[in-house]
Write an enzyme that holds these catalytic residues in place. Structure first.
Site, PDB file in Angstrom:
ATOM      1  N   THR A  96      45.870  32.955  53.632  1.00  0.00           N
ATOM      2  CA  THR A  96      46.821  32.159  52.846  1.00  0.00           C
ATOM      3  C   THR A  96      46.576  32.409  51.356  1.00  0.00           C
ATOM      4  O   THR A  96      45.507  32.864  50.969  1.00  0.00           O
ATOM      5  CB  THR A  96      46.658  30.655  53.158  1.00  0.00           C
ATOM      6  OG1 THR A  96      45.295  30.297  52.957  1.00  0.00           O
ATOM      7  CG2 THR A  96      47.036  30.341  54.593  1.00  0.00           C
ATOM      8  N   LYS A 125      40.169  33.300  48.035  1.00  0.00           N
ATOM      9  CA  LYS A 125      39.057  32.966  47.150  1.00  0.00           C
ATOM     10  C   LYS A 125      38.979  31.482  46.815  1.00  0.00           C
ATOM     11  O   LYS A 125      37.918  30.977  46.455  1.00  0.00           O
ATOM     12  CB  LYS A 125      39.195  33.739  45.832  1.00  0.00           C
ATOM     13  CG  LYS A 125      38.890  35.197  45.958  1.00  0.00           C
ATOM     14  CD  LYS A 125      39.025  35.892  44.622  1.00  0.00           C
ATOM     15  CE  LYS A 125      40.463  36.070  44.196  1.00  0.00           C
ATOM     16  NZ  LYS A 125      41.193  37.167  44.830  1.00  0.00           N
ATOM     17  N   VAL A 152      36.023  39.804  47.599  1.00  0.00           N
ATOM     18  CA  VAL A 152      35.437  40.493  46.450  1.00  0.00           C
ATOM     19  C   VAL A 152      35.502  41.989  46.684  1.00  0.00           C
ATOM     20  O   VAL A 152      35.027  42.489  47.699  1.00  0.00           O
ATOM     21  CB  VAL A 152      33.956  40.091  46.240  1.00  0.00           C
ATOM     22  CG1 VAL A 152      33.432  40.688  44.934  1.00  0.00           C
ATOM     23  CG2 VAL A 152      33.802  38.593  46.230  1.00  0.00           C
ATOM     24  N   GLY A 154      37.921  43.893  47.457  1.00  0.00           N
ATOM     25  CA  GLY A 154      38.952  44.389  48.372  1.00  0.00           C
ATOM     26  C   GLY A 154      38.337  45.322  49.400  1.00  0.00           C
ATOM     27  O   GLY A 154      37.455  44.933  50.154  1.00  0.00           O
ATOM     28  N   GLY A 206      52.260  46.615  39.770  1.00  0.00           N
ATOM     29  CA  GLY A 206      51.937  45.753  40.909  1.00  0.00           C
ATOM     30  C   GLY A 206      50.482  45.287  40.982  1.00  0.00           C
ATOM     31  O   GLY A 206      50.059  44.694  41.959  1.00  0.00           O
ATOM     32  N   GLU A 209      49.850  39.643  39.051  1.00  0.00           N
ATOM     33  CA  GLU A 209      50.805  38.707  39.632  1.00  0.00           C
ATOM     34  C   GLU A 209      51.880  38.388  38.598  1.00  0.00           C
ATOM     35  O   GLU A 209      51.740  38.681  37.408  1.00  0.00           O
ATOM     36  CB  GLU A 209      50.096  37.398  39.998  1.00  0.00           C
ATOM     37  CG  GLU A 209      48.945  37.564  40.957  1.00  0.00           C
ATOM     38  CD  GLU A 209      49.397  37.954  42.350  1.00  0.00           C
ATOM     39  OE1 GLU A 209      50.530  37.586  42.728  1.00  0.00           O
ATOM     40  OE2 GLU A 209      48.638  38.643  43.042  1.00  0.00           O
ATOM     41  N   ASP A 220      39.857  34.607  38.039  1.00  0.00           N
ATOM     42  CA  ASP A 220      39.694  35.424  39.237  1.00  0.00           C
ATOM     43  C   ASP A 220      38.301  36.061  39.252  1.00  0.00           C
ATOM     44  O   ASP A 220      37.614  36.025  40.271  1.00  0.00           O
ATOM     45  CB  ASP A 220      40.785  36.513  39.266  1.00  0.00           C
ATOM     46  CG  ASP A 220      40.660  37.406  40.472  1.00  0.00           C
ATOM     47  OD1 ASP A 220      40.953  36.931  41.585  1.00  0.00           O
ATOM     48  OD2 ASP A 220      40.245  38.571  40.312  1.00  0.00           O
ATOM     49  N   LYS A 224      35.130  35.328  42.012  1.00  0.00           N
ATOM     50  CA  LYS A 224      34.384  36.345  42.743  1.00  0.00           C
ATOM     51  C   LYS A 224      32.897  36.276  42.421  1.00  0.00           C
ATOM     52  O   LYS A 224      32.046  36.506  43.284  1.00  0.00           O
ATOM     53  CB  LYS A 224      34.949  37.723  42.402  1.00  0.00           C
ATOM     54  CG  LYS A 224      36.356  37.928  42.967  1.00  0.00           C
ATOM     55  CD  LYS A 224      37.014  39.138  42.355  1.00  0.00           C
ATOM     56  CE  LYS A 224      38.392  39.381  42.970  1.00  0.00           C
ATOM     57  NZ  LYS A 224      39.160  40.355  42.187  1.00  0.00           N
ATOM     58  N   GLY A 315      44.168  45.170  47.187  1.00  0.00           N
ATOM     59  CA  GLY A 315      45.465  45.717  47.533  1.00  0.00           C
ATOM     60  C   GLY A 315      45.643  45.277  48.966  1.00  0.00           C
ATOM     61  O   GLY A 315      44.647  44.957  49.624  1.00  0.00           O
TER      62      GLY A 315
END
Lengths: 335, 462
Positions: A96, A125, A152, A154, A206, A209, A220, A224, A315
């Protein structure tokens, strides 16, 4: 392994794609035969205790509709957590969207799952940044697995590297670039672009956000950092304990000045006693001086010295592949 | 602020407590309450009677519980509407308690879970009355159970362990918001909830533990424990009439003192405060002007005085295992301790000489004969232990002070002081943390020994 999935956005759909494409390989190489008993999105849910058809889920999502509209198994409206008690399954995957204010609804969802003795994977997160000590304690208390590799780095296995590959050593400090968007912006500004232009570019490509404030204000990165500090260093901290500063005040001139001295400016998240996120001027040849949307993290350990991992940040596909990594690990622990 | 049962024993005392809280209401306060007087013990008794199917007792008991709590409402709440509202809530809870006890008496079954549920009524009732009394005095109040306040435990009913990180997070989330709105949270001590929302009780340390957990969650400046004594004493005033209250001691010293029977806090309750370095003040509800005893971090403790307190532990007995063959015989001590553990007997003090030819153990006096019997059966006649002797006329003289580990010669001074009076010492032991020294002496020498140690270390001078 019987699974219920929460969240069917980019990451959720990427995961379903991967599970479909890699079905045979995952089964043969890892004995991973996932059965999706349920999918929940923001407008509805679909449940079939015999397992849902992945193709059908993807088809309805590609039409831009809710899984609640699926034939036979779909139901529109909110998912009540009580439903979990009536389905027998092994793993809940939470993908989510991040809520950094109170972590909901994921926080309540994960707590409930633990109390029902369910293993949990999350890529979100929010609950971790706000209440990681609580979640680790409850997972341990209920003797279930809790994994969050995708939060963290990706696809870059930062958490696993530090936890497993540096086992037996003592990690003293962690420093790193944990946010791709800000690193992209700083790299472009170094080339002379203004902050707003660089930001717009990041949005077009991209990385960022629509509302990029979580990235550029350092939230962000700080989230992390909280996850790294709890998981790797055993520090019981939350987002409130991190001193956070973003990159809004950085000017092109600052970067030019740094460049003249053979240096550059990066948004560095670090924990060494105190946890903080701030723009630091570091040497051009430093391990952390990576450009573009890359992430880089250095683990400073007592005996092995400094180890740095560099990789692409988040990603959809990358994060989904980290979920599969977590699934394989939990599969191993289950039997 | 936590108020013990004796501070809330009846309506006029609850009134007094409400006035006291009001007088401090310029500060941000969280109130933690125990059950009124001895209500918890009565509830325990009632639940056991109910288990035996004694429905008559349940009926009588329910009337009694209702009466004392309604009387307390009447004597602590003046406003008519408030009194009526509070009394109604008390009535509803008492009705529920009656139904639960009746259920137990019909089934003749009392699970640990239902026992915890029954015990929780004590604090739930007292908190509602104090909440009413505080509202009566114009304060904004919110009454919460421990679980509602965010304290979450494992599901070990009867002696549940808090899940501390989960508790810290939830209490902070729920209570901070109330405080910032100027509301005084009134929280039931002793009771909490497991992760399924079932009521649990905290067991040893009970309400004090609730208070320190909440303080640690909120990073409070201080925890005040209101009780019916002035604080921790230098010595028993029955032995030393002029003995004073200790103004300041360390967490470690407090831990030792509680073990030695001083009326203080259970070490389990000290733990959260100790970890987060939150000072605890023990104060007398009925003499709030008195300074009380502050329990705080060792660094702020005066180390010039090696000894802070001397106590006599009376209900003890000593057992000695003797035998030349014990020398070098591995596992003798283990066997003795296992034997006692199987009998559920706790060992208070242990010593063995380097020669290994004897082991002495101190235990509670009331389990002495049981212990001697068990040891004789398991260890005599096996060629290792030759003789088991015991003494039931001994006391343990306990000397406490963080300075014992910094200042050499404390043991020598104690032994000297005793020797001058020809007091024989039977056993001696210093804890590895060196916050205390324990000496076994004869009962007849007890009071004199306390006096001599008191004089030797100038304990009157604080």
């Amino acid at each position: 392994m019987r699974i219920i999935i929460f969240g069917c956005g980019i990451v959720g759909r990427s995961l379903l794609e991967l599970l479909k494409v890699r079905k045979k390989e995952l089964n043969i190489s890892y004995g991973l035969a996932p059965k999706i008993l349920g999918v929940v999105d923001s407008k509805g849910f679909a449940i079939n205790t015999e397992g849902l058809n992945i193709d059908e889920i993807l088809r309805i999502k590609d039409l831009g509709r809710s899984v609640g509209e699926m034939e036979n198994y779909g139901k529109k409206g909110a998912f009540e957590l009580e439903i979990l008690e009536n389905i027998e399954f092994d793993l809940l995957i939470d993908m989510t969207p991040t809520n950094i204010v109170n972590g909901e609804p994921a926080l309540s969802l994960i707590k409930r799952a633990f109390s029902l003795k369910l293993n949990v994977i999350t890529t979100n997160k929010g609950p971790l940044a706000l209440a990681m000590p609580l979640l680790l304690e409850l997972a341990k208390h209920n003797n279930v697995s809790f994994r969050f590799s995708g939060t963290v780095g990706g696809g870059t296995p930062l958490l696993d590297f530090a936890k497993k590959c540096l086992m037996g050593d003592k990690i003293l400090a962690i420093r790193g670039i944990l946010n791709g968007t800000t690193n992209y912006i700083l790299t472009e500004m170094e080339k002379g672009k203004e902050f707003s232009e660089a930001l717009r570019e990041a949005q077009v490509k991209g990385f960022a956000e629509a509302d990029p404030s979580l990235d550029i204000d350092g939230i962000d990165s700080a989230s992390k950092l909280v996850i790294l500090a709890n998981w790797i260093l055993g520090k019981k901290i939350t987002l409130k304990d991190v001193k956070v500063q973003g990159i809004r005040d950085i000017r092109v001139k600052d970067l030019e000045d740094a460049k003249k001295k053979g240096k550059t400016i990066k948004l560095i998240a670090s924990v060494n006693g105190e946890a903080k996120v701030e723009a630091e001027t570091i040497p051009k040849d430093s391990n952390l001086a990576v450009s573009g949307s890359l992430n880089a993290v250095s683990f400073i350990s007592q005996y092995a010295g400094e180890e740095t991992i560099i990789g692409r940040g988040a990603g959809g596909k990358e994060t989904a592949s980290s979920v599969i990594r977590d699934m394989i690990e939990i599969r191993g622990l289950m039997g | 602020m936590k108020f013990g049962g004796s501070s809330l024993a009846d309506g006029s005392k609850i009134s007094h407590v409400a006035d006291l809280i009001k007088s401090y209401s310029k500060n941000s306060i969280v109130v933690v309450v125990s059950a009124m007087g001895e209500v918890t013990d009565r509830l325990l008794e009632a639940s056991e009677k109910a288990e035996r199917g004694d429905q008559e007792y349940v009926k009588k008991f329910s009337v009694y519980i209702r009466e004392i709590h309604l009387a307390a409402c009447k004597n602590s709440i003046r406003n008519k509407d408030l009194l009526e509202e509070t009394s109604k809530r008390i009535e509803a809870l008492c009705d529920e308690l009656y139904r639960v006890l009746t259920g137990v008496s019909l089934l003749k079954e009392l699970t640990p879970k239902s026992k915890d549920y029954i015990l929780s009524f004590g604090e739930r009732l007292s908190s509602i009355i104090l909440g009413g009394a505080l509202r009566d005095r114009g304060l904004k109040v919110k009454v919460l159970t421990g679980g509602e306040a965010g304290i979450v435990t494992d599901s070990n009913f009867g002696e549940a362990n808090p899940l501390t990180e989960a508790t810290f997070y939830q209490v902070k989330e729920r209570i901070e918001a109330l405080i910032s709105e100027g509301i005084i949270p009134v929280i039931t001590g002793y009771i909490a909830e497991d992760q399924y929302g079932k009521i649990t009780t905290l067991g040893r340390g009970g309400s004090d533990l609730t208070a320190t957990l909440i303080a640690a969650s909120l990073k409070s400046n201080e925890v005040w424990i209101w009780t019916d004594v002035e604080g921790l004493m230098v010595a028993d005033p029955k032995i030393i009439p002029e003995a004073k209250v200790l103004p300041k001691i360390s967490y470690e010293e407090a831990t030792e003192m509680v073990m030695f029977g001083a009326k203080g806090m259970h070490p389990r309750a000290l733990e959260p405060a100790m970890v987060h370095k939150i000072p605890i003040l023990i104060k007398n509800t009925f003499n709030p002007e008195a300074k009380g005893t502050l329990i705080c971090d060792e660094t702020s403790i005066n180390k010039d005085k090696p000894v802070k307190m001397v106590a006599l532990i009376k209900d003890v007995g000593m057992i000695s295992l003797i035998g030349g063959s014990m020398v070098g015989a591995r596992g003798t001590a283990a066997q003795a301790f296992t034997t006692l553990a199987k009998q559920g007997i706790n060992i208070m003090m242990i010593s063995q000489s380097v020669s290994e030819s004897d082991i002495s153990i101190v235990i509670k006096r009331d389990s002495l004969s049981k212990a001697v019997n068990a040891l004789e059966l398991s260890m005599l006649g096996k060629g290792i232990v030759r003789d088991i002797s015991y003494e039931n006329d001994v006391y343990v003289l306990a000397i406490v002070g963080a300075g014992i580990k910094y200042i050499p010669g404390v043991a020598a001074r104690v032994l000297n002081a005793l020797a001058k009076e020809k007091i024989n010492v039977y056993m001696i032991s210093a804890g590895s943390s060196s916050n205390s020294l324990s000496v076994v002496i004869k009962e007849k020498d007890g009071y004199l020994a306390v006096k001599k140690v008191y004089e030797e270390f100038n304990l009157g001078d604080i």
